[in-house]
Write a protein that holds these residues in place. Sequence first.
Motif, PDB file in Angstrom:
ATOM      1  N   HIS A 187      -7.484   2.555  -0.403  1.00  0.00           N
ATOM      2  CA  HIS A 187      -7.532   2.382  -1.856  1.00  0.00           C
ATOM      3  C   HIS A 187      -8.971   2.194  -2.337  1.00  0.00           C
ATOM      4  CE1 HIS A 187      -3.027   1.092  -2.229  1.00  0.00           C
ATOM      5  NE2 HIS A 187      -3.191   2.381  -1.938  1.00  0.00           N
ATOM      6  N   MET A 203      -4.742  12.906  -0.221  1.00  0.00           N
ATOM      7  CA  MET A 203      -3.288  12.785  -0.066  1.00  0.00           C
ATOM      8  C   MET A 203      -2.834  13.377   1.279  1.00  0.00           C
ATOM      9  SD  MET A 203      -0.693  13.933  -3.056  1.00  0.00           S
ATOM     10  CE  MET A 203      -0.680  15.656  -2.700  1.00  0.00           C
ATOM     11  N   ASN A 208       1.107   4.107  -2.799  1.00  0.00           N
ATOM     12  CA  ASN A 208       0.763   5.485  -2.431  1.00  0.00           C
ATOM     13  C   ASN A 208       1.890   6.453  -2.759  1.00  0.00           C
ATOM     14  OD1 ASN A 208      -1.595   4.533  -1.505  1.00  0.00           O
ATOM     15  ND2 ASN A 208      -1.193   4.840   0.681  1.00  0.00           N
ATOM     16  N   GLU A 216       0.827  -1.210   0.000  1.00  0.00           N
ATOM     17  CA  GLU A 216       0.000   0.000   0.000  1.00  0.00           C
ATOM     18  C   GLU A 216       0.858   1.255   0.000  1.00  0.00           C
ATOM     19  OE1 GLU A 216      -2.757   0.172   3.225  1.00  0.00           O
ATOM     20  OE2 GLU A 216      -3.492   2.139   2.654  1.00  0.00           O
ATOM     21  N   ASP A 217       1.903   1.255   0.839  1.00  0.00           N
ATOM     22  CA  ASP A 217       2.769   2.435   0.931  1.00  0.00           C
ATOM     23  C   ASP A 217       3.503   2.695  -0.370  1.00  0.00           C
ATOM     24  OD1 ASP A 217       2.004   3.048   3.424  1.00  0.00           O
ATOM     25  OD2 ASP A 217       3.739   2.167   4.454  1.00  0.00           O
ATOM     26  N   ILE A 244       0.687   6.827  -6.609  1.00  0.00           N
ATOM     27  CA  ILE A 244      -0.518   7.665  -6.480  1.00  0.00           C
ATOM     28  C   ILE A 244      -0.166   9.133  -6.283  1.00  0.00           C
ATOM     29  CG2 ILE A 244      -2.599   8.078  -5.099  1.00  0.00           C
ATOM     30  CD1 ILE A 244      -2.732   5.074  -4.571  1.00  0.00           C
TER      31      ILE A 244
END
Lengths: 170, 679
Positions: free
Chosen positions: B255, B280, B128, B124-125, B132
């Motif tokens: 997400h 964000m 991100n 996920e990190d 992202i």
Amino acid sequence: MSENQEEKGKKEKNAKPKKGGFKLILVMVVMGCLAPFGVPTLLVCMGLAPTLVALVTDTDENRSGLATIGYMNFAGVLPFLIDLWQNGQTMEAALAIVRQPFSWAIMLGAAGIGHLILYAVPPVIASVFLINQESRLRTLREGMQQLEAIWGPDVASTTSLDAVKSSRGG
Amino acid sequence: MAEENKTQQENWGSGLPLEGRFFLYPDKALPAFNAAGGVAYAARYKNDATQAFIGIISSGGVLPRIENVHAMRMIDSPSILRLCEGGVIHWPAQNANCYALVYEQPSAERHWKSFNETHPVMSEDTVNNAFIIPMIKALLEFQRTGLVHGAIRPTNIFWREGSMTPPQIGDGLSAPCGIGQPSLFETIERALCQPIARGEGNHVDDCYAFGMTLAFVILGSHPFQGMDDQAILRLKLDKGSFSATLGNRRLPPAHIELLRGLLSDDPRQRWTAEDLEQWMTGRRSTPKNSDAGRRASRHFSIAGKEYWQLRPLAAGMAENVAEAVKVIENGSLEKWITRSLGDDERAKGVAEVVDEINEKGKTASYQDQLVARVCIALDPVSPIRYRGLSVMPRGIATVLAEAMMTGQNLQVLSEILTSRFVTLWVNMQKDVKTDLVPLAQQLERMASYAEKTSFGSGLERVLYEMNTGAPCLSPLFKGDFVLSPKQILNSLERVAASGSRPSEPMDRHLAAFLVAREKRSESLFTAMGLGAPSLKRGLALLSLFGEMQNRYGPDKLPHLCAWLMPLVEPCLRRFLSKPLQDKVRRQAKEAVDQGSLSLLLKRVDDTARVVGDENDFLAARSMYRNIQKEMATIERNINNKNQVAREMGRPISASIASLLALILIAVTLWKTVWQGLMG
């Protein structure tokens, strides 16, 4: 409308006697002029017979035939009139003149010359004039050709300016 | 340094110059960087051959988005492939001028080379931070500049996983929005269109594409593996984009929230770059689930197929016009909407549309018109569907451009414009109606242009008004790429010099291009139409090009002048005097030799001269008539010699006789007097 026509007709009728009246006046003037001269003079004036004939026969509007014959005839009669007047204007003197064939030859000859002029001069004048006119005709024809060359056949037509332009695609 | 640069340039061989800043190398293709609108080639700075660039040459099949080049060049973001230059270049392979876009060459390869690849699932990190956040910055940049990229997808992102370099979004300008973008990455309504008919979208459409791209990246594989575009679209229509894409997959809540916001099918609910920025910075919100539309209690059948929702029903009706007309005319559709769907407002909208078209009476294309209008009433956000074409209002511009370029039939497009479908479409929109009013007004204006047939109007005008960056598509400039009126005279001069020129340096495209780009009066071009008098056409062309020469140059255009000479011939024929006509023609030829259009115009369109010539003609005509009269008189005299002799000769005879008589009388009198004196 009909009144107008009538008036016109009247005017024409009035106009005709004017011409006869002029002749009458002329005759009267001549008679008046001749009156003081007396009978002998009138006797000599018989030499003006061609003029009198011309007066009757000349139908020309301008009376140019009468004038031609008359002037010459008078020029032929005048010496005898002067001779008569110098001799006292008597019947004897007048008869003496009238009796001489020479006198008649001069008087009538002069009128004949007038006739000759009237016969010979007009054709000559006409020929000269027409030669001149033919020359003018050539000049005019050239002028027309020049105009046609510059402006085209449309210069001779009567169509409108816009029609001329559109026919030329302009 | 300079020596090194020179050596580098020599190693690269001869390049083709672009805008004086870059060299493009036709023999060095870079297929890895090919874009939707063209093929990529190596490019280098003119003054620095060490830095790598790619030049994308537009292939000519579709128009690049030239109107967006300036805005794109203003963007300087590490997450967006930097556009350095855009301009026209002569490309030998096509033996034509083409539009080229020069980008900085990305350091990484495409993240996805095809959609069938599988990638290891990232944490996920990592997603991100490495993907992202840079992408959100890119979207913020697009929102700031007002640019719609239109081509955000995994295969157009240059990125190496694990590297420090952020992902870079690739080219989006080499082709119109929608071209090259798989319908998977388009919103449902845009996916319902043909690719060329999608038109330029909105910022939220880019966000949707980012959401779908993100789904690929998070999942590491195609979320619809093995399904074709139609099946994906049906699934999206049925379940909504978010549910169709992710199904029951287990993803981190952050997400899921992000994707739910990005893949919302309601544009008003869809997250924008600002929402993403807030996400964000840590703000979390739960977007509403705006997925699949309302379902009816009973299905509605069209051509044997069952429909439970309005949007698929509208699509089905557009595909089966004859059957759709039956259900509209017998009122069963309206009943179904009221009773089974319970949407009285929509039923009322359909009834109004049907009444409106019935009031106008049945025309040749009544059935298509009826179904198209009812489809708009049923599903207002979807494209206009008319006679096989599904087009978004903004897509009319790109469809028209493509149709014009490929010579397709324009009838359907013309009917879409003149039937005012866009006005109806805008009126049917609810909340965003006020935002779309300018679009409706623009399309109303376009409809009025399309209805006119004169030069400077028609669909050509619509093309250039709606595609502000389109080059002039006149057949005159085949092989050329004329983007500005400034280039027109030079191009025409080249065409004129080539020898294979058409009869006139003007056509509907060029007229429309000039009206649209130069904001010129339409009346000027009305005189150039084929039905106009040739005199006016020639003068109109000459005055237009003459003014353009004065404004833009060049000073000498001898070939174009020579091309225009036959067209101004009627102006010369206007002069009735042949010598004057010859003189003006000589002067016009001198102007042609000098290459001056304004001088040529001055020579052939001198009003004072024309009026003077007309007056002279009338005077000549009068003179001619007088000559004719005089000639007639003379000829009459010649034919009547006797009369002339009588009329002229006799008075002269009288004069001669009188003169002679006077002489004789004078002699007689002188003799008498002399005798009297003598004694």
